[in-house]
Design an enzyme around this catalytic site. Structure first.
Site, PDB file in Angstrom:
ATOM      1  N   LYS A 193     -25.922  12.805  -7.589  1.00  0.00           N
ATOM      2  CA  LYS A 193     -27.213  13.281  -7.069  1.00  0.00           C
ATOM      3  C   LYS A 193     -28.202  13.512  -8.209  1.00  0.00           C
ATOM      4  O   LYS A 193     -27.851  14.064  -9.232  1.00  0.00           O
ATOM      5  CB  LYS A 193     -26.983  14.587  -6.307  1.00  0.00           C
ATOM      6  CG  LYS A 193     -28.245  15.243  -5.782  1.00  0.00           C
ATOM      7  CD  LYS A 193     -27.909  16.465  -4.954  1.00  0.00           C
ATOM      8  CE  LYS A 193     -28.650  17.678  -5.436  1.00  0.00           C
ATOM      9  NZ  LYS A 193     -28.358  18.898  -4.683  1.00  0.00           N
ATOM     10  N   ARG A 195     -32.211  15.075  -8.732  1.00  0.00           N
ATOM     11  CA  ARG A 195     -33.360  15.688  -8.058  1.00  0.00           C
ATOM     12  C   ARG A 195     -34.573  15.592  -8.986  1.00  0.00           C
ATOM     13  O   ARG A 195     -34.477  15.978 -10.157  1.00  0.00           O
ATOM     14  CB  ARG A 195     -33.061  17.151  -7.720  1.00  0.00           C
ATOM     15  CG  ARG A 195     -34.070  17.771  -6.759  1.00  0.00           C
ATOM     16  CD  ARG A 195     -33.805  19.260  -6.586  1.00  0.00           C
ATOM     17  NE  ARG A 195     -32.743  19.571  -5.649  1.00  0.00           N
ATOM     18  CZ  ARG A 195     -32.913  19.778  -4.345  1.00  0.00           C
ATOM     19  NH1 ARG A 195     -34.115  19.687  -3.828  1.00  0.00           N
ATOM     20  NH2 ARG A 195     -31.907  20.085  -3.573  1.00  0.00           N
ATOM     21  N   THR A 228     -30.082  17.462   1.029  1.00  0.00           N
ATOM     22  CA  THR A 228     -28.895  17.057   0.258  1.00  0.00           C
ATOM     23  C   THR A 228     -27.730  16.762   1.197  1.00  0.00           C
ATOM     24  O   THR A 228     -27.082  15.709   1.114  1.00  0.00           O
ATOM     25  CB  THR A 228     -28.486  18.205  -0.714  1.00  0.00           C
ATOM     26  OG1 THR A 228     -29.607  18.521  -1.525  1.00  0.00           O
ATOM     27  CG2 THR A 228     -27.304  17.825  -1.559  1.00  0.00           C
TER      28      THR A 228
HETATM   29  C1  R5P Z   1     -28.493  22.562  -5.403  1.00  0.00           C
HETATM   30  O1  R5P Z   1     -28.096  21.945  -6.381  1.00  0.00           O
HETATM   31  C2  R5P Z   1     -27.604  23.239  -4.408  1.00  0.00           C
HETATM   32  O2  R5P Z   1     -26.266  23.221  -4.768  1.00  0.00           O
HETATM   33  C3  R5P Z   1     -27.779  22.678  -3.022  1.00  0.00           C
HETATM   34  O3  R5P Z   1     -27.278  21.359  -2.996  1.00  0.00           O
HETATM   35  C4  R5P Z   1     -29.230  22.664  -2.633  1.00  0.00           C
HETATM   36  O4  R5P Z   1     -29.793  23.927  -2.846  1.00  0.00           O
HETATM   37  C5  R5P Z   1     -29.407  22.254  -1.200  1.00  0.00           C
HETATM   38  O5  R5P Z   1     -30.779  22.203  -0.944  1.00  0.00           O
HETATM   39  P1  R5P Z   1     -31.374  21.367   0.237  1.00  0.00           P
HETATM   40  O6  R5P Z   1     -30.634  21.738   1.480  1.00  0.00           O
HETATM   41  O7  R5P Z   1     -32.819  21.749   0.278  1.00  0.00           O
HETATM   42  O8  R5P Z   1     -31.211  19.917  -0.115  1.00  0.00           O
END
Ligand code: R5P
Length: 295
Positions: A193, A195, A228
């Protein structure tokens, strides 16, 4: 030990008090017309250990302010030890300066908690244990990072997901998939992943995973926008997984998150009561009660 459930965690605090067979002392709370909080706590705390239970999901600034008010007041009334159970601690994702000038919000949060008098902070599945330990060194607070993953995995094991494949949405969270796999025994892996630090947009590469015809579960610390998790679920479905569950410790579920997961084809959404939300099926209360007995 006195259990003090804060306004954000009344049910959870009461459950923990019942399990420990202690009386619980909920705080008196209301909001002033301008949005400020009024807090009044049980004042007979001299030489007691006070356990303040307050999650900080949904309206994190207000929930944190209420927490600071409760801990400082407990200190003012002579509590000799203040343990704060903050099952979901907000501001933990900004644990590094990704760009110059950014605030280290985890550091600020710990500094304020220390100032208000807590000695022990119990949290669940903090976003990054490594950063936490680095930042913790600058404060006189002991942080106890417990995990809800074994609780989630055990529930799934008993509910048709035994031997399912466990996944984390990125390599940094592989410890979540490993922990779950030690209960489910179906193998584990992770997604790649990325971001975008400015826009928050997620790119997820789905490598070949051994999930064809198998049940799979994605474990994450937080589901917020659902972006995510939806990408991970979709990736697994595209690779032929027969059923896909989405499990997280903290369900923030911002508007539209559930729809995204359903659209991606999720078969089950599972979460805990570290936050108050309509998806909670399981409680962290027993884990906390057992842990508090040892403190
Ligand atoms: C980020 O790295 C966290 O572990 C979660 O994957 C993230 O906060 C999920 O956020 P969202 O639901 O907005 O994609």
């Amino acid at each position: 030990m006195l259990i003090i459930p804060g306004p954000a965690s009344i049910e959870l605090g009461n459950k923990i008090a019942n399990l420990l067979e202690y009386k619980s002392y909920p705080v008196e709370h209301r909001l002033f017309p301008d949005g400020e909080s009024y807090i009044k706590i049980h004042p007979e705390l001299k030489d007691e250990t006070a356990v303040i239970v307050q999650t900080t999901a949904s309206d994190p600034d207000r929930r944190l302010m209420q927490l600071f008010m409760m801990t400082k007041t407990a200190k003012d009334y002579g509590a000799n030890r203040i343990i704060s159970l903050v099952p979901y601690l907000a501001y933990t994702r900004q644990d590094k300066r990704f760009q110059k000038g950014e605030t280290l919000s985890l550091d600020v949060t710990l500094a304020l908690l220390e100032k208000t008098g807590i000695s022990d902070l119990i949290v669940f599945d903090i976003h990054n244990e490594k950063s936490l330990r680095l930042i913790e060194k600058d404060h006189k607070i002991k942080v106890h990072n417990l995990s809800a993953i074994p609780i989630l995995a055990n529930y799934l094991k008993k509910n048709n997901y035994e031997n399912a494949y466990s996944l984390s949405p990125d390599k940094g969270a592989i410890h979540l998939a490993k922990k779950a796999d030690s209960v489910l025994n179906g193998g584990h892996g992770y997604f790649e992943k990325q971001r975008d630090k400015k826009t928050g947009e997620i790119e997820m590469a789905v490598k070949d995973l051994d999930v064809e015809g198998k049940k799979a579960i994605v474990f994450d610390d937080i589901i917020s926008s659902g972006g995510t998790m939806a990408k991970a679920v979709q990736g697994l479905k595209n690779q032929g997984a027969s059923k896909v569950a989405a499990a997280c410790s903290h369900a923030l579920f911002m508007k539209g998150a559930e729809e995204k997961l359903i659209k991606a084809g999720v078969d089950l959404i599972l979460t805990t009561d570290t936050t108050v939300n309509p998806y909670t099926q399981i409680s962290i209360s027993e884990t906390v009660a057992e842990y508090l007995k040892k403190l």
